[in-house]
Design an enzyme around this catalytic site. Structure first.
Site, short mmCIF file in Angstrom:
data_model
loop_
_atom_site.label_atom_id
_atom_site.label_comp_id
_atom_site.label_asym_id
_atom_site.label_seq_id
_atom_site.Cartn_x
_atom_site.Cartn_y
_atom_site.Cartn_z
N THR A 10 48.27 -42.90 66.40
CA THR A 10 47.87 -43.80 67.48
C THR A 10 46.54 -44.50 67.21
O THR A 10 46.40 -45.70 67.43
CB THR A 10 47.79 -43.01 68.79
N ASN A 14 43.91 -39.92 63.70
CA ASN A 14 43.41 -39.60 65.05
C ASN A 14 42.19 -38.69 64.96
O ASN A 14 41.25 -38.83 65.74
CB ASN A 14 44.50 -38.90 65.86
N LYS A 50 45.73 -44.07 77.01
CA LYS A 50 45.00 -43.13 76.15
C LYS A 50 43.63 -43.72 75.85
O LYS A 50 43.51 -44.94 75.64
CB LYS A 50 45.72 -42.92 74.81
N ARG A 84 41.86 -43.53 73.05
CA ARG A 84 41.75 -44.16 71.74
C ARG A 84 42.41 -45.53 71.69
O ARG A 84 42.02 -46.39 70.91
CB ARG A 84 42.30 -43.26 70.64
N ASP A 125 55.33 -43.23 74.25
CA ASP A 125 54.95 -42.22 73.24
C ASP A 125 55.13 -40.81 73.77
O ASP A 125 55.71 -39.95 73.11
CB ASP A 125 53.50 -42.45 72.82
N ASP A 180 51.60 -49.34 68.14
CA ASP A 180 50.67 -48.69 67.21
C ASP A 180 51.39 -47.97 66.07
O ASP A 180 50.79 -47.65 65.06
CB ASP A 180 49.76 -47.72 67.96
N HIS A 226 55.85 -38.84 65.00
CA HIS A 226 55.68 -39.98 64.10
C HIS A 226 54.51 -39.61 63.22
O HIS A 226 54.05 -38.48 63.23
CB HIS A 226 55.38 -41.24 64.93
ZN ZN Z 1 50.70 -43.67 69.39
#
Ligand code: ZN
Length: 545
Positions: free
Chosen positions: A79, A100, A161, A163, A290, A335, A478
């Site tokens: 992500t 991440n 999120k 991020r 997600d 993403d 993923h």
């Molecule tokens: Zn993601």
């Protein structure tokens, strides 16, 4: 049938076809608001699977410039790296957002993992309770560059999120919001918008009140099939009913995206985005897809319900922008992509799909034990990606430990290859079309020498790196170098856009220079990895400089 009959049919067909409506011209004035939407884990395969069913916001976007084979070209399809590419035009190798979480073996704290959107120099910031910051992002975002050109430009990021909001909002966002423990929150020193209190009342109510199961649209009925995942549990028939007080279930439901879009819409209205003296940027990160993909996989009724619900929500969101009379341009992408859970892949004709086997997890411990050195000798944030040799390993033993680890990991049947730092750094970042990148090209575009590991582990295709789906609560994921995780849709739309579809591969790093061109922003002095996409579909005009 004789030819005369065919000729008659052709004539009749020609008469029956209405004249094609003349499309409007591209906007004469640049859009006043750029809306950049990232749908977390909306892979190109998922988008292709559902696009014929869209009637709402996705359907509107599909009338614009459609690149069904966009690429998050790099290896680490997580992500934070993914969101870092969208509005910077930079691969992770340049943006510095290599994962991440990565390991900073020099950081002065016990847990040396650092979060991508953290400022670890703030006292008390830790890997689990971090101080949010964009400081790790080594490049400017589109919003940063818009503000450089004209400080009157407003930059707003709202996401499911932190991020996502931070990587798209950049270093100078006026507002950047993401879900916290009691509704949406921001940086510690942020001045809250008036809309925050209301949206957080809604968020807390949604997280604390029960919710009845959703209706399953008719087109989703074929997906409604239980897939056993062990211990009497299954996925594939979920309808997003919630118990009282289930915040986690809220996050993995269409309601989470509804809240994010509602907040984004409130901020458009409160701040008058798109109606000021300079162009504005609104970045929206929609995280529910997600969480649903991780919790239930991508091919069950849960994802179908989410796709149809999100299509409707986006339609309402765009209608809200229309009602305000704003001239806006949208880009929608993701993403990273995703992969369904192996149990359902196997049931649907992909017998080679598998979960990572438990013996893999023991390898690092075995290396430490064989070395006679105190653990940890090898550090990693998971079973693939960056691996680091710990600082405690004496200098004279580092090469030996590295070679031993590389050999042990390479010997595992679910490992595709292990790449050493020297091999990766000897490779320039390629400018080849993304569908032709080698695996090493992908790894190189994710590699930053100050942050990446001593070696990088790549798992075989169709290996899901979740050993225990019940214990972890995640059934699918993923993050791999493979195309099901790299390929994402990239779609541009504005009022008057002429439709075309370009099936060749483009990259998410192409989005930033394309958006810059649409608003007439000069970025000629900025180093970027992407290139401007001509989205005007005109033989004589182009948006690109
Ligand atoms: Zn993601």
């Amino acid at each position: 049938m004789d030819f005369a009959r065919i000729a008659a049919l052709v004539t009749a067909f020609a008469l029956a076809v209405p004249a094609l409506a003349q499309n409007e011209s591209p906007p004469q004035t640049p859009p006043r608001l750029v809306v950049a939407i990232s749908v977390d884990q909306l892979g190109a395969d998922l988008f292709a699977q559902y696009r014929r069913h869209f009637t709402g916001g996705f359907a509107r976007l599909l009338e614009g410039a459609v690149f069904p084979s966009g690429y998050q070209a790099h290896a680490a399809t997580e992500t934070c790296p993914g969101h870092s590419t969208i509005l910077t035009g930079a691969h992770p190798a340049r943006s510095g957002i290599v994962a991440n979480r990565w390991h900073d073996l020099d950081v002065a704290r016990d847990d040396v993992r650092v979060y991508c959107a953290e400022d670890e120099t703030v006292a008390g910031s830790s890997a689990s309770d971090y101080t949010p910051s964009a400081m790790h992002l080594l490049v400017p975002t589109l919003g940063d560059l818009m503000k450089r050109a004209n400080p009157a430009s407003r930059v707003v990021a709202v996401a499911g999120k932190d991020r996502s909001a931070i990587m798209m909002g950049g270093h100078n966002a006026d507002f950047a919001y993401w879900p916290g423990s009691a509704g949406f929150e921001s940086y510690a020193n942020a001045t809250p918008p008036a809309a925050l209190a209301g949206i957080n009342e809604l968020t807390v109510a949604a997280a604390t009140e029960p919710r009845a199961a959703r209706e399953v649209p008719a087109i989703c009925a074929p997906y409604n099939r239980a897939i056993p995942i062990g211990e009497g549990q299954s996925v594939g028939t979920g309808r997003f009913a919630r118990e009282r007080g289930s915040a986690r279930a809220l996050m993995a439901s269409p309601d989470a995206d509804a809240l994010t879009l509602a907040f984004a819409g409130e901020l458009v209205a409160e701040l008058g985005l798109g109606q000021g003296e300079a162009p504005d940027l609104l970045a929206v990160g929609l995280a529910a897809t997600d969480y649903i993909g991780h919790s239930y996989g991508t091919e069950g009724v849960e994802m179908c319900v989410q796709m149809i619900a999100l299509d409707g929500l986006l339609g309402e969101f765009f209608a809200g922008l229309d009602a305000r009379g704003i001239s806006y341009a949208v880009v929608l992408t993701a993403d990273h992509g995703g992969l369904d859970l192996p149990e359902r892949q196997i049931a649907q004709g992909a017998p080679d799909a598998a979960r990572l086997t438990a013996d893999f997890v023991a390898i690092a411990g075995e290396i430490a034990e064989a070395s006679g050195l105190p653990a940890p000798v090898i550090r990693a944030d998971g079973p693939f990606g960056d691996f680091y040799i710990d600082r405690s390993v004496p200098e004279e033993r580092r090469a030996e430990i590295r070679d031993r680890a590389v050999a042990a990991l390479t010997a595992h049947p679910q490992v595709y290859r292990v790449y050493a730092r020297e091999e990766i750094m000897a490779q320039p970042v390629t400018d080849a079309p993304p569908e032709h990148w080698t695996v090493l090209d992908r790894v190189r575009a994710s590699f930053h020498p100050d942050r990446s590991g001593d070696f990088v582990v790549v798992l075989q295709p169709r290996v899901t790196p979740i050993v225990d789906p019940i214990g972890s609560g995640y059934v699918a994921t993923h993050g791999s170098v493979w195309d099901y995780d790299r390929r994402v849709p990239v779609v541009f739309w504005w009022n008057g856009a002429r439709h075309f579809e370009q099936p060749l591969g483009v990259m998410t790093v192409d989005i930033m220079p394309t958006l810059a061109s649409l608003i007439g922003l000069d970025i000629s002095d900025v180093e970027i990895d992407g290139r401007c996409l001509d989205v005007m579909a005109g033989l004589t005009e182009t948006n690109c400089p």
